[in-house]
Enzyme design. Structure first.
Site, PDB file in Angstrom:
ATOM      1  N   SER A 162       0.848  -1.199   0.000  1.00  0.00           N
ATOM      2  CA  SER A 162       0.000   0.000   0.000  1.00  0.00           C
ATOM      3  C   SER A 162       0.876   1.238   0.000  1.00  0.00           C
ATOM      4  O   SER A 162       2.008   1.208   0.517  1.00  0.00           O
ATOM      5  CB  SER A 162      -0.856  -0.005   1.272  1.00  0.00           C
ATOM      6  OG  SER A 162      -1.485   1.245   1.444  1.00  0.00           O
ATOM      7  N   TYR A 187       0.040  -0.271  10.568  1.00  0.00           N
ATOM      8  CA  TYR A 187      -0.305  -0.649   9.184  1.00  0.00           C
ATOM      9  C   TYR A 187       0.868  -0.312   8.259  1.00  0.00           C
ATOM     10  O   TYR A 187       1.254  -1.125   7.414  1.00  0.00           O
ATOM     11  CB  TYR A 187      -1.565   0.098   8.745  1.00  0.00           C
ATOM     12  CG  TYR A 187      -2.061  -0.274   7.353  1.00  0.00           C
ATOM     13  CD1 TYR A 187      -2.537  -1.557   7.066  1.00  0.00           C
ATOM     14  CD2 TYR A 187      -2.078   0.674   6.332  1.00  0.00           C
ATOM     15  CE1 TYR A 187      -3.002  -1.877   5.795  1.00  0.00           C
ATOM     16  CE2 TYR A 187      -2.551   0.351   5.061  1.00  0.00           C
ATOM     17  CZ  TYR A 187      -3.009  -0.919   4.799  1.00  0.00           C
ATOM     18  OH  TYR A 187      -3.462  -1.245   3.534  1.00  0.00           O
TER      19      TYR A 187
END
Ligand SMILES: NC(=O)c1ccc[n+]([C@@H]2O[C@H](COP(=O)([O-])OP(=O)(O)OC[C@H]3O[C@@H](n4cnc5c(N)ncnc54)[C@H](OP(=O)(O)O)[C@@H]3O)[C@@H](O)[C@H]2O)c1
Length: 325
Positions: A162, A187
């Protein structure tokens, strides 16, 4: 030979769909494994691969939900897709799934690691590991290493990362957030780990069996991935308004557009002979300056071969699995 982290001008872009990048590609007789292949981008990837003729194995934490989501592909057995059970946050589950798969004796041609959790509250799994690092990175690390004997010569492994990797490099001094858990930093670290994993796997694979690995940012797409975000946070980000309507000024991709880069990474002949690089919008991305805000590209720390090797060693110690020991 290492692949330069520079655009190649694929002719595809942010608006390309998974079907667009597969046009003219026949995957008959090819076997794919797609983690998370029953939700969001994974689901669109599975559908597109099946339409192109592949047989797709979908390891699922919730097999019944997976069968239901994939039901439109036809009857299990002859539809080109099969579901098995796998919880990436549980190493025993990874071992059990891989043992079942390896017993089937089938080679894997494409492997797309799409499953993930994002920005969840502080949660520990297994031996006290933080859920995001454990699920998104360590589970996939153990999975690919255990499946290594089945990865056919010339196979591709695709690690779905990501742009969020730019929120954090690897926190070498506090990998499991013993102090100051912050959901977005966690994350970011896990998504950096996804890129470093592809860099090191490609280094091993290209010199041994010709297996190549890629990492990527799929784009911004509203999917069940946002399940842990309160509505107020999505409003504050400007993604939606108070009523839940999408902000028309943000270029969200559709799920099929979001599935395109991982599908391209796994199948495109344009990437033959390449690997170990980070992709976005169906092309190789450029390295972004470290002080740049979220506009595109990959941070240098995420494609650093030394950090990739260090993370591999650490992940092998944590999981007790290493196909290259
Ligand atoms: N959507 C975006 O805007 C975006 C942006 C950048 C990167 N990404 C990346 O793209 C990938 C796909 O995201 P998505 O948007 O398709 O999300 P999604 O719809 O939430 O799909 C994620 C999948 O991961 C599975 N999963 C979660 N925890 C698992 C576990 N412990 N074991 C096995 N499977 C597990 C989920 O299964 P359950 O449904 O059973 O929980 C689900 O099938 C992720 O790696 C994400 O980080 C997405």
């Amino acid at each position: 030979m290492t692949t330069p982290q520079h655009k190649i001008g694929s002719g595809f872009g942010a608006e390309s769909t998974a079907d667009d990048v597969l046009r003219g590609i026949d995957l008959s007789g090819r076997l794919a494994v797609v983690t998370g292949g029953y939700s969001g981008l994974g689901l669109e990837t599975t559908r597109a691969l099946v339409r192109a003729g592949a047989h797709v194995v979908v390891p699922a934490r919730r097999p019944d939900a997976a069968r239901s989501a994939l039901g439109d592909l036809g009857d299990p057995g002859d539809s080109g897709v099969e579901v098995d059970e796998l919880d990436l946050g549980d190493l025993a589950s990874v071992e059990a799934f891989t043992a079942r798969f390896l017993r089937s004796g089938r080679p894997i041609d494409l492997m797309i690691d799409s499953a993930a959790v994002m920005a969840c509250p502080e949660t520990r799994v297994g031996p006290g590991w933080k859920a995001q690092f454990a699920t998104n990175h360590l589970g996939h690390f153990a999975l690919v290493n255990r499946l290594w004997p089945a990865l056919a010569s010339g196979a591709r492994v695709v690690s779905v990362s990501s742009a969020g990797h730019r929120r954090s490099g690897i926190r070498w001094d506090d990998l499991m957030f013993e102090h100051d858990y912050e959901k977005w930093t966690a994350y970011g670290q896990a998504k950096t780990a996804n890129v470093l994993f592809a860099v090191q796997l490609d280094a091993f694979g290209r010199s041994s069996s010709g297996v190549r690995a890629f990492a990527l940012h799929p784009g911004g797409i509203l999917t069940p991935l946002q399940r842990h975000l309160p509505r107020e946070e999505m409003v504050a980000f400007g993604w939606i308004d108070e009523q839940g309507n999408l902000n028309p000024d943000i270029d969200f991709k559709t799920p099929s557009q979001g599935a395109a880069t991982q599908t391209w990474a796994a199948t495109s002949p344009q990437l033959d002979g390449m690997g170990g690089v980070y992709l976005e919008d169906c092309d190789i991305a450029e390295v972004a300056p470290d002080d740049q805000k979220f506009t595109g590209g990959v941070r240098s720390y995420a494609v650093d071969p030394e950090q990739a090797a260090r993370l591999w060693t650490l992940s092998a110690e944590l999981t007790g699995v290493n196909a290259f020991a």
